[in-house]
Design a protein around this motif. Structure first.
Motif, PDB file in Angstrom:
ATOM      1  N   UNK A  27      14.479  29.318  52.310  1.00 32.98           N
ATOM      2  CA  UNK A  27      13.425  31.335  52.069  1.00 32.98           C
ATOM      3  C   UNK A  27      11.789  30.877  52.429  1.00 32.98           C
ATOM      4  N   UNK A  28      11.230  30.037  51.602  1.00 32.51           N
ATOM      5  CA  UNK A  28      10.039  30.624  51.131  1.00 32.51           C
ATOM      6  C   UNK A  28       8.982  30.483  52.550  1.00 32.51           C
ATOM      7  N   UNK A  29       9.889  29.175  53.002  1.00 28.84           N
ATOM      8  CA  UNK A  29       8.896  28.916  54.242  1.00 28.84           C
ATOM      9  C   UNK A  29       9.453  29.823  55.392  1.00 28.84           C
ATOM     10  N   UNK A  30      10.670  30.390  55.752  1.00 31.15           N
ATOM     11  CA  UNK A  30      10.874  31.238  56.761  1.00 31.15           C
ATOM     12  C   UNK A  30      10.271  33.014  56.089  1.00 31.15           C
ATOM     13  N   UNK A  31       9.445  33.452  55.506  1.00 33.67           N
ATOM     14  CA  UNK A  31       9.803  34.523  54.240  1.00 33.67           C
ATOM     15  C   UNK A  31       9.649  35.978  55.391  1.00 33.67           C
ATOM     16  N   UNK A  32       9.139  35.730  56.783  1.00 37.77           N
ATOM     17  CA  UNK A  32       8.950  36.107  57.544  1.00 37.77           C
ATOM     18  C   UNK A  32       8.929  36.495  58.884  1.00 37.77           C
ATOM     19  N   UNK A  33       9.844  35.563  58.536  1.00 35.44           N
ATOM     20  CA  UNK A  33      10.652  35.213  60.131  1.00 35.44           C
ATOM     21  C   UNK A  33      11.881  35.336  60.780  1.00 35.44           C
ATOM     22  N   UNK A  34      12.614  34.892  59.223  1.00 35.00           N
ATOM     23  CA  UNK A  34      13.948  34.865  58.906  1.00 35.00           C
ATOM     24  C   UNK A  34      14.650  35.757  59.693  1.00 35.00           C
ATOM     25  N   UNK A  35      15.899  35.555  60.447  1.00 35.95           N
ATOM     26  CA  UNK A  35      16.671  36.502  60.957  1.00 35.95           C
ATOM     27  C   UNK A  35      17.998  36.189  61.297  1.00 35.95           C
ATOM     28  N   UNK A  36      19.618  36.900  60.685  1.00 34.28           N
ATOM     29  CA  UNK A  36      20.275  36.492  60.853  1.00 34.28           C
ATOM     30  C   UNK A  36      21.155  36.158  61.948  1.00 34.28           C
ATOM     31  N   UNK A  37      21.834  34.868  62.081  1.00 34.59           N
ATOM     32  CA  UNK A  37      22.570  34.701  63.495  1.00 34.59           C
ATOM     33  C   UNK A  37      23.592  35.315  63.595  1.00 34.59           C
ATOM     34  N   UNK A  38      24.071  35.789  62.089  1.00 36.73           N
ATOM     35  CA  UNK A  38      25.565  36.549  62.461  1.00 36.73           C
ATOM     36  C   UNK A  38      25.433  38.081  62.514  1.00 36.73           C
ATOM     37  N   UNK A  39      23.901  38.299  62.836  1.00 35.67           N
ATOM     38  CA  UNK A  39      23.568  40.034  62.640  1.00 35.67           C
ATOM     39  C   UNK A  39      25.481  40.984  63.941  1.00 35.67           C
ATOM     40  N   UNK A  40      25.124  40.208  64.914  1.00 32.09           N
ATOM     41  CA  UNK A  40      26.482  41.081  65.986  1.00 32.09           C
ATOM     42  C   UNK A  40      27.270  41.110  65.390  1.00 32.09           C
ATOM     43  N   UNK A  41      28.206  40.241  64.278  1.00 34.74           N
ATOM     44  CA  UNK A  41      29.259  40.441  63.569  1.00 34.74           C
ATOM     45  C   UNK A  41      28.907  40.908  61.724  1.00 34.74           C
ATOM     46  N   UNK A  42      27.951  41.002  61.264  1.00 38.50           N
ATOM     47  CA  UNK A  42      27.730  41.833  59.979  1.00 38.50           C
ATOM     48  C   UNK A  42      27.913  42.997  60.795  1.00 38.50           C
ATOM     49  N   UNK A  43      27.019  44.100  61.452  1.00 38.98           N
ATOM     50  CA  UNK A  43      27.122  44.949  62.476  1.00 38.98           C
ATOM     51  C   UNK A  43      28.680  45.766  62.665  1.00 38.98           C
ATOM     52  N   UNK A  44      29.364  45.036  63.091  1.00 41.38           N
ATOM     53  CA  UNK A  44      30.630  45.160  63.613  1.00 41.38           C
ATOM     54  C   UNK A  44      31.537  45.863  62.104  1.00 41.38           C
ATOM     55  N   UNK A  45      31.502  44.627  61.194  1.00 41.81           N
ATOM     56  CA  UNK A  45      32.292  44.619  59.741  1.00 41.81           C
ATOM     57  C   UNK A  45      31.720  45.626  58.955  1.00 41.81           C
ATOM     58  N   UNK A  46      30.236  46.002  58.718  1.00 42.74           N
ATOM     59  CA  UNK A  46      29.673  46.984  58.242  1.00 42.74           C
ATOM     60  C   UNK A  46      30.420  48.717  59.270  1.00 42.74           C
ATOM     61  N   UNK A  47      30.243  48.803  60.556  1.00 40.71           N
ATOM     62  CA  UNK A  47      30.600  49.713  60.796  1.00 40.71           C
ATOM     63  C   UNK A  47      32.449  49.791  60.788  1.00 40.71           C
ATOM     64  N   UNK A  48      32.591  49.257  60.975  1.00 36.09           N
ATOM     65  CA  UNK A  48      34.416  49.318  60.706  1.00 36.09           C
ATOM     66  C   UNK A  48      35.044  49.767  59.308  1.00 36.09           C
ATOM     67  N   UNK A  49      34.520  49.169  57.430  1.00 30.82           N
ATOM     68  CA  UNK A  49      34.296  49.448  56.553  1.00 30.82           C
ATOM     69  C   UNK A  49      33.986  51.026  56.222  1.00 30.82           C
ATOM     70  N   UNK A  50      33.022  51.182  57.406  1.00 28.31           N
ATOM     71  CA  UNK A  50      31.899  52.755  56.957  1.00 28.31           C
ATOM     72  C   UNK A  50      32.579  53.535  57.231  1.00 28.31           C
ATOM     73  N   UNK A  51      33.683  53.459  58.757  1.00 28.71           N
ATOM     74  CA  UNK A  51      34.374  54.326  58.907  1.00 28.71           C
ATOM     75  C   UNK A  51      35.534  54.573  57.967  1.00 28.71           C
ATOM     76  N   UNK A  52      36.021  53.110  57.627  1.00 25.03           N
ATOM     77  CA  UNK A  52      37.515  52.761  56.956  1.00 25.03           C
ATOM     78  C   UNK A  52      37.260  54.188  55.301  1.00 25.03           C
ATOM     79  N   UNK A  53      35.994  53.701  54.734  1.00 27.80           N
ATOM     80  CA  UNK A  53      35.791  54.330  53.375  1.00 27.80           C
ATOM     81  C   UNK A  53      35.279  55.993  53.999  1.00 27.80           C
ATOM     82  N   UNK A  54      34.648  56.692  54.737  1.00 28.95           N
ATOM     83  CA  UNK A  54      34.331  58.095  54.876  1.00 28.95           C
ATOM     84  C   UNK A  54      35.719  58.660  55.148  1.00 28.95           C
TER      85      UNK A  54
END
Length: 329
Positions: A25-52
């Motif tokens: 993580x020191x090596x990729x401190x400025x360039x890191x990207x999570x390759x699972x981003x699409x799935x992260x968005x889906x679970x967070x939006x689904x959870x926030x809908x349920x929370x609301x």
């Protein structure tokens, strides 16, 4: 050190094995990207809908009084995936409403008194149209029996898919907002570059020792500092049970909810560590029967499939979201 682009290897296990977690993580401190981003968005939006639906509307809806900001700690924030998903969820319905209003204003005056503005819900017009079935104008389309059997079989095999509703966000009040404070000891540069927001360089050990960001929000009536802590693809990196206990127990006195996002079921969090597993579907404490009920639907022991959704976790694109409630609040 030579310039590093992206995440080095796409396989995170290879990155950890070759460089070690800290050095990677020191090596990729400025360039890191999570390759699972699409799935992260889906679970967070689904959870926030349920929370609301479960409590957000009553706390922050149009009839609520008082605080209108959800306070969130994005812990080990990476390059800001969780932050971006939360802020986009809160802003998405406002963007649609403003776009609809703009389109309505440039389309000219209505041709008759019965004309109406474009509804804020893009599916409202479709739902308002009555189904032709039973209207006498047409009959339902014929579906061959073998096609019906295949569809039913597929549905039964994926029964967990429909535990939670769609990820389309609800209509939120204009004054509702999400205040995110982020921490990450390694990827703060990547977080700031991607989100244009600050990120505090606090580690898990710092937080376990009681260190806090300088700009923490004021607690409500001696309650928790944050309403929600989100930790995405990071908590399993705390491999020492004693260190994990110290971190979680300290945080249980600072937030009401803890959301863990990961591609697997790690780490295991014990109730004696300050947090209790929550049933997201029923919005109630999970209890031992649900957690360890073996063959019971929704139990941990009965959810071996990477894509199997239960009442206890939201799963999208091999990304899992679990919810815990602090024993202190």
């Amino acid at each position: 050190m030579s310039a590093v682009h992206g995440n080095l290897s796409h396989a995170m296990r290879d990155n950890y094995n070759e460089h070690g977690v800290d050095e990677y993580y020191r090596k990729v401190a400025a360039t890191y990207r999570n390759p699972f981003f699409p799935g992260i968005k889906k679970v967070i939006w689904t959870f926030m809908n349920r929370w609301w639906e479960a409590e957000g509307r009553s706390m922050y809806g149009s009839q609520a009084t008082g605080e209108s900001t959800l306070r969130v700690l994005d812990m080990a924030a990476g390059s800001g995936e969780a932050t971006l998903c939360l802020l986009e969820w809160a802003q998405s319905t406002r963007n649609f409403t403003s776009n609809s209003s703009a389109q309505s204003s440039v389309s000219g005056p209505p041709t008759s008194q019965s004309s109406q503005a474009v509804p804020p819900d893009p599916l409202a017009a479709l739902r308002a149209v009555q189904s032709p079935v039973g209207s006498g104008s047409s009959r339902p389309a014929f579906i061959p029996p073998n096609a019906r059997r295949a569809a039913q079989s597929h549905s039964s095999n994926r029964k967990g898919k429909h535990v939670f509703g769609p990820m389309d966000p609800p209509q939120l009040p204009d004054d509702f907002g999400i205040d995110v404070i982020a921490t990450d000891p390694y990827t703060s540069p990547a977080y700031t570059e991607r989100t244009s927001r600050p990120c505090h360089s606090l580690s898990f050990t710092d937080l376990a020792n009681g260190l806090l960001p300088d700009d923490i929000p004021q607690s409500k009536d001696a309650g928790p500092i944050w309403d929600l802590i989100v930790c995405s693809f990071a908590l399993h990196l705390v491999t020492s049970p004693s260190e994990l206990f110290a971190l979680l127990y300290e945080l249980s006195g600072k937030a009401q909810w803890l959301v863990i996002i990961a591609p697997h079921k790690k780490p295991e969090i014990k109730e004696t560590w300050g947090w209790s597993r929550y049933d997201i579907a029923s919005w109630s404490a999970a209890g031992e029967a649900k957690l360890y009920g073996g063959s019971r639907k929704g139990s941990i022991a009965n959810a071996d499939d990477d894509e199997e959704v239960t009442e206890l976790e939201i799963v999208r694109d091999k990304v899992k979201l679990r919810l815990y409630r602090s024993n202190a609040f």
